[in-house]
Motif scaffolding. Structure first.
Motif, short mmCIF file in Angstrom:
data_model
loop_
_atom_site.label_atom_id
_atom_site.label_comp_id
_atom_site.label_asym_id
_atom_site.label_seq_id
_atom_site.Cartn_x
_atom_site.Cartn_y
_atom_site.Cartn_z
N ALA A 50 0.87 -1.17 0.00
CA ALA A 50 0.00 0.00 0.00
C ALA A 50 0.91 1.22 0.00
CB ALA A 50 -0.88 -0.01 1.24
N SER A 75 -6.26 4.38 6.04
CA SER A 75 -5.69 3.10 6.43
C SER A 75 -6.21 2.07 5.45
CB SER A 75 -6.07 2.75 7.87
OG SER A 75 -7.43 2.49 7.96
N VAL A 76 -5.30 1.54 4.68
CA VAL A 76 -5.66 0.64 3.60
C VAL A 76 -5.81 -0.79 4.09
CG1 VAL A 76 -4.85 -0.37 1.44
CG2 VAL A 76 -4.58 2.08 1.86
N SER A 77 -6.89 -1.44 3.69
CA SER A 77 -7.08 -2.83 4.11
C SER A 77 -6.76 -3.81 2.99
CB SER A 77 -8.51 -3.04 4.59
OG SER A 77 -9.43 -2.71 3.57
N HIS A 78 -7.12 -3.47 1.79
CA HIS A 78 -6.81 -4.36 0.68
C HIS A 78 -6.96 -3.58 -0.62
CE1 HIS A 78 -11.19 -4.46 0.82
NE2 HIS A 78 -11.18 -4.90 -0.42
N PHE A 79 -6.63 -4.23 -1.73
CA PHE A 79 -6.79 -3.52 -3.00
C PHE A 79 -7.19 -4.46 -4.12
CE2 PHE A 79 -2.37 -4.77 -2.66
CZ PHE A 79 -2.09 -5.30 -3.91
N LEU A 126 -7.66 5.62 -3.79
CA LEU A 126 -7.95 5.18 -2.44
C LEU A 126 -9.45 5.36 -2.29
CD1 LEU A 126 -5.25 7.17 -0.45
CD2 LEU A 126 -5.38 4.68 -0.64
N ASP A 154 -14.19 2.95 2.36
CA ASP A 154 -15.33 2.04 2.35
C ASP A 154 -16.45 2.54 3.25
OD1 ASP A 154 -14.27 0.18 0.56
OD2 ASP A 154 -13.13 -0.81 2.14
N ILE A 165 -5.99 0.43 -10.06
CA ILE A 165 -5.93 -0.22 -8.76
C ILE A 165 -6.78 0.59 -7.79
CG2 ILE A 165 -4.45 -1.05 -6.90
CD1 ILE A 165 -2.11 -0.95 -8.79
N ILE A 166 -7.61 -0.10 -7.04
CA ILE A 166 -8.38 0.57 -6.01
C ILE A 166 -7.95 0.03 -4.65
CG2 ILE A 166 -10.67 0.97 -5.06
CD1 ILE A 166 -11.81 0.81 -7.78
N PHE A 167 -7.44 0.93 -3.84
CA PHE A 167 -7.06 0.56 -2.48
C PHE A 167 -8.24 0.84 -1.57
CE2 PHE A 167 -3.12 1.49 -4.65
CZ PHE A 167 -2.28 0.48 -4.22
N HIS A 168 -8.68 -0.18 -0.90
CA HIS A 168 -9.81 -0.01 0.01
C HIS A 168 -9.32 0.28 1.40
CE1 HIS A 168 -13.12 -1.60 -2.56
NE2 HIS A 168 -12.07 -2.03 -3.22
N GLY A 169 -10.08 1.07 2.11
CA GLY A 169 -9.70 1.35 3.48
C GLY A 169 -10.66 2.33 4.11
N VAL A 170 -10.19 2.98 5.14
CA VAL A 170 -11.01 3.95 5.83
C VAL A 170 -10.23 5.26 5.90
CG1 VAL A 170 -12.24 4.49 7.96
CG2 VAL A 170 -12.05 2.12 7.21
N CYS A 171 -10.87 6.33 5.56
CA CYS A 171 -10.16 7.61 5.54
C CYS A 171 -10.03 8.19 6.95
CB CYS A 171 -10.86 8.61 4.63
SG CYS A 171 -12.42 9.24 5.27
N ARG A 228 -12.24 7.47 10.33
CA ARG A 228 -11.60 6.73 11.39
C ARG A 228 -11.74 7.45 12.72
NH1 ARG A 228 -6.49 6.24 11.16
NH2 ARG A 228 -6.61 6.86 8.97
#
Lengths: 150, 150
Positions: A120, A127-131, B99, B102, B133-139, B143
Motif C-alpha cells: 500500500a 488506512s488501507v485494508s486491501h486492494f 484510495l 469504504d 488499482i483501487i485501495f480499500h480502506g477507511v479515511c 476513522r
DNA sequence: TTAGATGCAAATCTTTTGCAGTGCG
DNA sequence: CGCACTGCAAAAGATTTGCATCTAA
C-alpha cells in the motif's frame, strides 16, 4: 495537491482538444470540464450537475450525463469505479484480480503474482485494508468479432 | 479452471460458515451461494436471480439483492466493480490509482510508483490496455468518527 | 415459539432515450 | 445555414424498503 498551473494548463488546452476531436465547444462542456479539472474529488454525474448549476442554471442532468460520457469516450476523462453501485459478485476469496472486457463487460479472474509485493502506497491518513486491480482490455471473443462500434 | 474440489469445499463449509455468522440456513441462501461458488463469471444480481429461478421458482429478486448484500457484508463474497454503472469521473489522466473509503465513499488519488513495473499478467486471449488499482480502506475523517455502523 | 428470512409491491435512484428547439462553426 | 448539441419529459433499469407471511432453529 492540485496545482493551479495544472488546472490552467488543462483548461487552456481544452478548446483545442475539442476541436481536434471534432466536438463543438459549448458553455456546458466548458463548465463541466472545468469542474472536473479543478477537483480531485472524483464527482458523480449528480455532483457535477450541482457544481455547474450556479453557472448554468438551466443545464439539465441529462446533458451532464451525455457530456461526461462523451468526454470519457474521447479520453478527456477517466472513469473510476467504486463498487458502490456496481454489483458484480465473486465467491473466489483467494488472492486474484480481474480482467474486464471493455467491449462486452465480461470479467475474468487473473492471478497477479507481482501484486503480492505491491505495498500500500503512502496513503496519508487512509488506512488501507486491501486492494483490487482491474485490467482493462478486449477479450478474445470480442477481438475476433467483425465490427467494433460502441 | 474451477476445480470441482474447490466448489465442493466451498459448499461443504457453507452451513458452518452461516452458523458461525449467526445466519439461518435457508434454501434461498444455499442456492444463491451455490451459483456463486460454481462460476467464475461474476454474475450480477439479476443473473444470480435467473440462475436460481429453476430451482426456486418463487424466489424474488429483492431476496437475491438482500442475500448478496448480506453475504458480502459477512465476507462470503467479493464485490467486483466494473465502472459500467459506477460513474465517478476524474480528469487526472496521469498515472495514478485510487484510495476508496469504504465508510463514506470518498475517493482520493494515490501515486503508486511500484505499479509502473506491474506488467499485465498472463491474460490469455485478453489484450490488456491499462489497469486501475483501487485501495480499500477507511479515511482519516471516518476513522476519527465516534461510531462506525454500516 | 419466535427472531429472523422471504416475497411482494411500491418507492427511490440512476441512467438513457426521443424529440423539438437552439446555437456553434 | 446545417448539423451537432441541449433541455425536457418520459422511459427504462437498478436497487431499496415496508410489511405481512413464513420458517429454521
Amino acid at each position: 495537491m492540485l496545482a493551479q498551473k495544472q488546472v490552467e494548463a488543462r483548461m487552456r488546452s481544452f478548446p483545442e482538444r475539442c476541436r481536434a476531436a471534432g466536438l463543438k465547444l459549448t458553455h456546458q462542456r466548458t463548465a463541466i470540464f472545468n469542474v472536473l479539472a479543478c477537483t480531485e474529488r472524483h464527482p458523480s454525474p449528480e455532483e457535477v450537475y450541482e457544481a455547474v448549476l450556479p453557472e448554468l442554471p438551466s443545464i439539465s442532468l441529462a446533458t451532464v450525463y451525455k457530456v461526461l460520457d462523451l468526454f470519457h469516450r474521447h479520453g478527456f476523462l477517466r472513469k473510476v469505479s467504486t463498487e458502490q453501485q456496481a454489483a458484480r459478485y465473486d465467491a473466489n476469496l483467494g488472492p486474484h484480480h480481474h480482467l474486464l472486457c471493455d467491449r462486452c463487460g465480461r470479467i475474468e479472474d487473473v492471478a497477479v503474482p507481482a501484486a503480492d509485493t505491491l505495498a500500500a502506497p503512502d496513503a496519508g491518513d487512509f488506512s488501507v485494508s486491501h486492494f483490487d486491480i482491474i485490467f482493462h482490455g478486449v477479450c478474445g471473443a470480442c477481438r475476433s468479432e467483425p465490427a467494433g462500434g460502441r
